[in-house]
Design a protein around this motif. Structure first.
Motif, short mmCIF file in Angstrom:
data_model
loop_
_atom_site.label_atom_id
_atom_site.label_comp_id
_atom_site.label_asym_id
_atom_site.label_seq_id
_atom_site.Cartn_x
_atom_site.Cartn_y
_atom_site.Cartn_z
N LEU A 185 8.37 -0.57 -7.39
CA LEU A 185 9.21 -0.24 -8.66
C LEU A 185 8.30 -1.63 -9.23
N SER A 186 8.23 -2.99 -8.24
CA SER A 186 8.03 -4.23 -8.66
C SER A 186 6.30 -4.11 -9.08
N LEU A 187 5.60 -3.28 -8.97
CA LEU A 187 4.33 -3.35 -9.58
C LEU A 187 4.23 -2.19 -11.29
N TYR A 188 5.62 -1.88 -10.90
CA TYR A 188 5.54 -1.53 -12.07
C TYR A 188 6.70 -2.46 -13.52
N LEU A 189 7.09 -2.59 -12.92
CA LEU A 189 7.78 -4.08 -13.68
C LEU A 189 7.66 -5.15 -14.01
N VAL A 190 6.20 -5.65 -13.77
CA VAL A 190 5.78 -6.90 -13.41
C VAL A 190 4.37 -6.39 -14.57
N THR A 191 3.99 -5.21 -14.56
CA THR A 191 2.96 -4.23 -15.72
C THR A 191 1.75 -4.69 -14.80
N VAL A 192 1.59 -4.41 -13.82
CA VAL A 192 0.27 -4.66 -12.56
C VAL A 192 -0.68 -3.43 -12.93
N ASN A 193 -1.65 -3.40 -13.36
CA ASN A 193 -3.24 -1.74 -13.26
C ASN A 193 -3.79 -2.44 -11.89
N THR A 194 -3.43 -2.08 -11.25
CA THR A 194 -4.39 -1.95 -9.83
C THR A 194 -4.84 -0.80 -9.38
N ASP A 195 -5.31 -0.67 -8.67
CA ASP A 195 -6.14 1.13 -7.85
C ASP A 195 -4.48 1.10 -6.68
N LEU A 196 -4.12 0.59 -6.04
CA LEU A 196 -3.80 0.28 -5.14
C LEU A 196 -2.09 2.27 -5.27
N THR A 197 -2.60 2.91 -4.48
CA THR A 197 -2.26 4.40 -4.34
C THR A 197 -0.29 4.12 -3.10
N THR A 198 0.12 4.95 -3.63
CA THR A 198 1.44 5.34 -2.99
C THR A 198 0.43 5.02 -1.02
N ILE A 199 -0.55 5.57 -0.98
CA ILE A 199 -0.37 5.40 0.64
C ILE A 199 -1.21 4.43 0.61
N ASP A 200 -2.39 3.61 0.07
CA ASP A 200 -2.24 2.07 0.04
C ASP A 200 -1.41 1.40 0.51
N LEU A 201 0.10 1.68 0.01
CA LEU A 201 1.14 0.68 -0.15
C LEU A 201 1.66 1.22 1.15
N VAL A 202 1.28 1.60 2.10
CA VAL A 202 2.00 2.49 3.25
C VAL A 202 1.32 1.85 4.31
N ALA A 203 -0.06 2.26 3.85
CA ALA A 203 -1.04 1.52 5.55
C ALA A 203 -0.68 0.08 4.88
N PHE A 204 -0.76 -0.97 4.28
CA PHE A 204 -0.61 -1.75 4.21
C PHE A 204 0.91 -2.53 5.21
N SER A 205 1.93 -1.94 4.45
CA SER A 205 3.05 -1.82 5.17
C SER A 205 3.28 -1.91 6.47
N GLY A 206 2.91 -0.86 6.65
CA GLY A 206 2.30 -0.12 8.23
C GLY A 206 1.87 -0.76 9.45
N TYR A 207 1.32 -1.86 9.42
CA TYR A 207 0.68 -2.58 9.84
C TYR A 207 1.11 -3.56 10.69
N LYS A 208 2.36 -4.10 10.29
CA LYS A 208 2.88 -4.64 10.96
C LYS A 208 3.87 -4.28 11.76
N TYR A 209 4.14 -2.95 12.35
CA TYR A 209 4.07 -1.95 14.03
C TYR A 209 3.53 -2.38 14.94
N VAL A 210 2.20 -3.18 14.77
CA VAL A 210 0.89 -3.65 15.62
C VAL A 210 1.60 -4.95 16.49
N GLY A 211 2.19 -6.13 15.31
CA GLY A 211 2.65 -7.47 15.56
C GLY A 211 4.02 -7.33 16.46
N MET A 212 5.15 -6.31 15.46
CA MET A 212 6.41 -5.76 16.42
C MET A 212 6.13 -5.49 17.69
#
Length: 293
Positions: A185-212
């Protein structure tokens, strides 16, 4: 005068012995004639063959097969629109060397210099060939390991129960989904044209489980002091990792825009990048502080 037989019993003259042969007039056949039934079975087979050879039945069967294949194609197309199953193989194309290097990068991202993803013919290379490529193997295994370590921590404190473990896993998964939706939603509101996909965001957000997971294990071994020191290191590491990774994705189109537009949008994009990175340590502490006492 009647003479006894050899067995000592006298045979009565008026008793007629049952013969071994029977009268042919009363004899019934040993086997029934099934030739009529055979003709009926033959007629049934002929009817089935006639039905199958009927042009209308063949047309109906062909139409049914075409309709089933078309329905399967439509279902796969609509499912792939929301969940790109065909692309999941790319995110799990890892090997042992990649996993070891990526875990080291998540914990020690300070010495890494090149953060750009390699491409081959306009498509990113598989994760096992590029340490900067996002993957889903480490986030999935990190999430599972975190849940198991959380159960171990609860067990050492006599607080373990299947309900508590389920709440721990479901809450972490639900907040991951909420985090990804908020970023989209934030990327849509800021109108950012990026090649980030939903799966990419899941991957980047899921890396924190390693530190946890590392923080909870340190807390079990060294107490709360070890937990805080280790978690602090992992929080700073994931913050640096997210900043250096996402800034190339979110700020990639800035060079193609004008100076005024670029300056205004760059500021919003930088704030968005820092917000996403800063949210990782908050979630890491929130999901682990109650597991170490």
């Amino acid at each position: 005068m009647d003479y006894p037989n050899q067995s000592g019993f006298r045979q009565q003259p008026n008793v007629r012995m049952r013969g071994t042969t029977m009268d042919t007039g009363d004899a019934s056949p040993l086997f029934d004639d099934t030739s009529a039934g055979g003709h009926k079975h033959s007629r049934k087979n002929d009817t089935g063959q006639a039905f199958l050879s009927d042009p209308m039945s063949n047309l109906a069967m062909a139409y049914g097969s075409s309709l089933a294949s078309h329905g399967k194609e439509m279902m796969d197309k609509n499912l792939d629109r929301f969940i790109p199953i065909s692309k999941l193989k790319y995110y799990f194309a890892v090997d042992t060397v990649y996993v070891g290097k990526k875990l080291g990068l998540l914990v020690f991202p300070y010495m890494h210099e090149n953060w750009e993803v390699s491409y081959q013919q306009d498509t990113p290379v598989a994760p096992r060939f590029d340490i900067n490529a996002p993957d889903l193997y480490i986030p999935v295994m990190g999430f599972i390991t975190y849940v198991l370590v959380a159960g171990l921590a609860l067990g050492t404190q006599n607080r373990f129960s299947p309900e508590m473990l389920g709440i721990q896993a479901s809450s972490a998964l639900v907040w991951l989904i909420i985090e990804v939706l908020a970023v989209l939603l934030s990327l849509y509101l800021v109108t950012v044209n990026t090649d980030l996909t939903t799966i990419d965001l899941v991957a980047f957000s899921g890396y924190k489980y390693v530190g946890m997971m590392i923080g909870v294990v340190a807390g079990l071994l060294f107490g709360r002091t070890g937990y805080y020191l280790t978690l602090l290191w992992c929080c700073v590491s994931i913050f640096v990792f997210m900043i250096r990774t996402l800034r190339l994705k979110i700020l990639s189109e800035a060079a193609a825009e004008g100076r005024l537009v670029r300056g205004a949008k760059n500021q919003l994009r930088m704030y968005l990048t820092m917000s996403i990175a800063a949210a990782q340590p908050i979630f890491m502490y929130w999901f682990t502080f109650h597991l170490v006492r």
